[in-house]
Every structure is written in C-alpha cells, then in structure tokens.
Design a protein around this motif. Structure first.
Motif, PDB file in Angstrom:
ATOM      1  N   TYR A  71       0.790  -1.227   0.000  1.00 57.95           N
ATOM      2  CA  TYR A  71       0.000   0.000   0.000  1.00 57.95           C
ATOM      3  C   TYR A  71       0.823   1.279   0.000  1.00 57.95           C
ATOM      4  O   TYR A  71       0.270   2.360  -0.129  1.00 57.95           O
ATOM      5  N   GLU A  72       2.132   1.183   0.169  1.00 58.01           N
ATOM      6  CA  GLU A  72       2.983   2.372   0.204  1.00 58.01           C
ATOM      7  C   GLU A  72       3.424   2.741  -1.210  1.00 58.01           C
ATOM      8  O   GLU A  72       4.013   1.929  -1.913  1.00 58.01           O
ATOM      9  N   PRO A  73       3.153   3.978  -1.667  1.00 57.22           N
ATOM     10  CA  PRO A  73       3.640   4.397  -2.991  1.00 57.22           C
ATOM     11  C   PRO A  73       5.165   4.384  -3.030  1.00 57.22           C
ATOM     12  O   PRO A  73       5.816   4.915  -2.135  1.00 57.22           O
ATOM     13  N   TYR A  74       5.718   3.758  -4.060  1.00 64.11           N
ATOM     14  CA  TYR A  74       7.169   3.626  -4.161  1.00 64.11           C
ATOM     15  C   TYR A  74       7.703   4.234  -5.451  1.00 64.11           C
ATOM     16  O   TYR A  74       8.843   4.642  -5.517  1.00 64.11           O
ATOM     17  N   ALA A  75       6.886   4.265  -6.483  1.00 65.99           N
ATOM     18  CA  ALA A  75       7.320   4.793  -7.775  1.00 65.99           C
ATOM     19  C   ALA A  75       6.134   5.439  -8.469  1.00 65.99           C
ATOM     20  O   ALA A  75       4.987   5.286  -8.043  1.00 65.99           O
ATOM     21  N   SER A  76       6.429   6.170  -9.527  1.00 70.63           N
ATOM     22  CA  SER A  76       5.353   6.732 -10.357  1.00 70.63           C
ATOM     23  C   SER A  76       5.757   6.597 -11.821  1.00 70.63           C
ATOM     24  O   SER A  76       6.939   6.645 -12.158  1.00 70.63           O
ATOM     25  N   VAL A  77       4.748   6.396 -12.653  1.00 75.89           N
ATOM     26  CA  VAL A  77       4.948   6.290 -14.091  1.00 75.89           C
ATOM     27  C   VAL A  77       4.048   7.329 -14.743  1.00 75.89           C
ATOM     28  O   VAL A  77       2.833   7.291 -14.585  1.00 75.89           O
ATOM     29  N   SER A  78       4.658   8.291 -15.440  1.00 74.53           N
ATOM     30  CA  SER A  78       3.908   9.363 -16.106  1.00 74.53           C
ATOM     31  C   SER A  78       3.870   9.089 -17.596  1.00 74.53           C
ATOM     32  O   SER A  78       4.893   8.789 -18.207  1.00 74.53           O
ATOM     33  N   ILE A  79       2.690   9.235 -18.181  1.00 79.60           N
ATOM     34  CA  ILE A  79       2.502   9.054 -19.616  1.00 79.60           C
ATOM     35  C   ILE A  79       2.003  10.376 -20.167  1.00 79.60           C
ATOM     36  O   ILE A  79       0.941  10.863 -19.770  1.00 79.60           O
ATOM     37  N   VAL A  80       2.793  10.962 -21.067  1.00 76.69           N
ATOM     38  CA  VAL A  80       2.448  12.259 -21.641  1.00 76.69           C
ATOM     39  C   VAL A  80       2.289  12.085 -23.143  1.00 76.69           C
ATOM     40  O   VAL A  80       3.147  11.509 -23.804  1.00 76.69           O
ATOM     41  N   GLY A  81       1.203  12.615 -23.651  1.00 79.58           N
ATOM     42  CA  GLY A  81       0.925  12.543 -25.085  1.00 79.58           C
ATOM     43  C   GLY A  81      -0.567  12.632 -25.289  1.00 79.58           C
ATOM     44  O   GLY A  81      -1.357  12.273 -24.428  1.00 79.58           O
ATOM     45  N   GLY A  82      -0.970  13.100 -26.433  1.00 80.86           N
ATOM     46  CA  GLY A  82      -2.399  13.225 -26.691  1.00 80.86           C
ATOM     47  C   GLY A  82      -3.000  14.376 -25.917  1.00 80.86           C
ATOM     48  O   GLY A  82      -2.350  15.367 -25.612  1.00 80.86           O
ATOM     49  N   THR A  83      -4.251  14.221 -25.534  1.00 85.84           N
ATOM     50  CA  THR A  83      -4.955  15.298 -24.838  1.00 85.84           C
ATOM     51  C   THR A  83      -4.758  15.256 -23.329  1.00 85.84           C
ATOM     52  O   THR A  83      -4.825  16.272 -22.666  1.00 85.84           O
ATOM     53  N   ASP A  84      -4.521  14.080 -22.772  1.00 89.40           N
ATOM     54  CA  ASP A  84      -4.393  13.931 -21.327  1.00 89.40           C
ATOM     55  C   ASP A  84      -3.011  13.429 -20.953  1.00 89.40           C
ATOM     56  O   ASP A  84      -2.364  12.727 -21.717  1.00 89.40           O
ATOM     57  N   SER A  85      -2.596  13.792 -19.741  1.00 85.46           N
ATOM     58  CA  SER A  85      -1.397  13.183 -19.166  1.00 85.46           C
ATOM     59  C   SER A  85      -1.883  12.304 -18.018  1.00 85.46           C
ATOM     60  O   SER A  85      -2.768  12.672 -17.259  1.00 85.46           O
ATOM     61  N   VAL A  86      -1.302  11.113 -17.923  1.00 85.10           N
ATOM     62  CA  VAL A  86      -1.715  10.160 -16.900  1.00 85.10           C
ATOM     63  C   VAL A  86      -0.501   9.833 -16.040  1.00 85.10           C
ATOM     64  O   VAL A  86       0.582   9.572 -16.566  1.00 85.10           O
TER      65      VAL A  86
END
Length: 195
Positions: A71-86
């Motif tokens: 349950y502890e956040p350890y990493a993040s993955v960002s996806i950029v492109g198109g209309t939204d960033s996730v």
C-alpha cells in the motif's frame, strides 16, 4: 527421562537429556558422566509457548511488512501525449495504487483496477493515446534508481514483445528528487558558499 551430567559449576550441574535438551540440576552428590533421572518438575515447560510466541511475532512482522509494501507508494509512471497526461502511482510490487488524469485523482477509465500490473496499465493507456495519433513518452520515477531502471526495462520489454514496432513509446528514467533540494536551491546555496 534419563540424562547424563556433562558439566558441574558453582553448585549447579548441566545434564544432557535423551531428547537433546540441556537441563540445569543441583550439583549435590553429582559427578561428570553420571546418569540421572530428571523428574517432570525440572523439565522446561515454557519452551513450547515461547516458540509459538516467537513464531507469531515473526509472522505478524512479515504480514505488516508486506501490507506496508503493498500500500505504500514507491514509484510513479507518467505518460504524456495526446490530450491527457496520466500518472500512475506504483507500489514495490509494480502494481497500480492510483492514477491521476490531467492532475485529477481518478482512473483513466474503468479498465484499470487497483493492483493491476503497471506494464498492462501503461500498455492500455498508450494504446488509447495511439488511437489519437499522438507520440507518447513515458517517464519512470522511483525512490530507488535501480528499481526505476528495472521498471523502465520491464515496460520497454512489454512494448517490444507486443509486435507493434512503429509506435514504440520513449521510456526514460527520471532521478528521484531529494526533499528540500530543488534545482534552484542548490545553485543558490553554492553561490552563497562561494561569496
């Protein structure tokens, strides 16, 4: 139970019993190598409960650690492109804990459940963006640079195995930010030291 006296010191004798246990008995009228009988009252009755308590403590510790890691956040993955960033928040087991779409806490759609594998979630999101014809870049950030590199390789391999060679996203690793050490602050502190 039979036992043999193995050592005598300071008024006490150590006796090795048939079951492999060492018992402490009174050394009065005892000699090394003497065979004796150990009455039931001298047997250690606390050993089994103590062993069970130690096992329970170890199991509780292991369960707590694994729940924390899940349950502890350890990493993040960002996806950029198109209309939204996730941006996906990931635990130590590379599972999705949550998602932010264009800065708002929400799943991108109902197809990415919590604890889904991050490579599947990223592939799904990239395929959605690729339908719009946009080039996609993926950034991996983790508390550990080794973990971030392994996660990058894992996501990269997922796309290489999918067979779609023309729209491979760029997957890169961003070093973790140190708290209180933004890029401008470090330059200001260096110039202050030189002055």
């Amino acid at each position: 139970m039979r036992a043999i006296i193995t050592d005598i010191r300071a008024g006490k004798a150590a006796a090795l019993a048939e079951d492999g246990m060492v018992h402490l008995v009174d050394a009065k009228n005892r000699a090394v190598g003497q065979e004796i009988r150990i009455p039931a009252k001298h047997r250690r009755r606390w050993k089994k409960p103590l062993t069970w308590a130690a096992c329970a403590a170890v199991l509780c510790g292991m369960a707590t650690t694994s729940v924390y890691a899940a349950y502890e956040p350890y990493a993040s993955v960002s996806i950029v492109g198109g209309t939204d960033s996730v941006e996906y928040t990931v635990n130590r087991f590379n599972q999705v804990l949550g998602a932010r779409v264009s800065g708002k806490e929400q799943p991108p759609d109902g197809k990415i459940p919590r604890f889904a594998r991050i490579d599947k979630a990223v592939e799904h999101t990239v395929r959605q963006e690729a339908k719009e014809g946009e080039r996609v870049s993926i950034t991996v950030t983790s508390r550990s640079s080794g973990h971030a590199e392994r996660l990058r390789e894992h996501i990269d391999d997922r796309f290489r195995q999918s067979g779609d060679k023309r729209n491979l996203p760029e997957v890169r690793v961003q070093p973790p930010e140190k708290p209180g050490n933004a890029s401008g602050e470090s330059r200001q502190s260096e110039s202050a030291e030189q002055a």
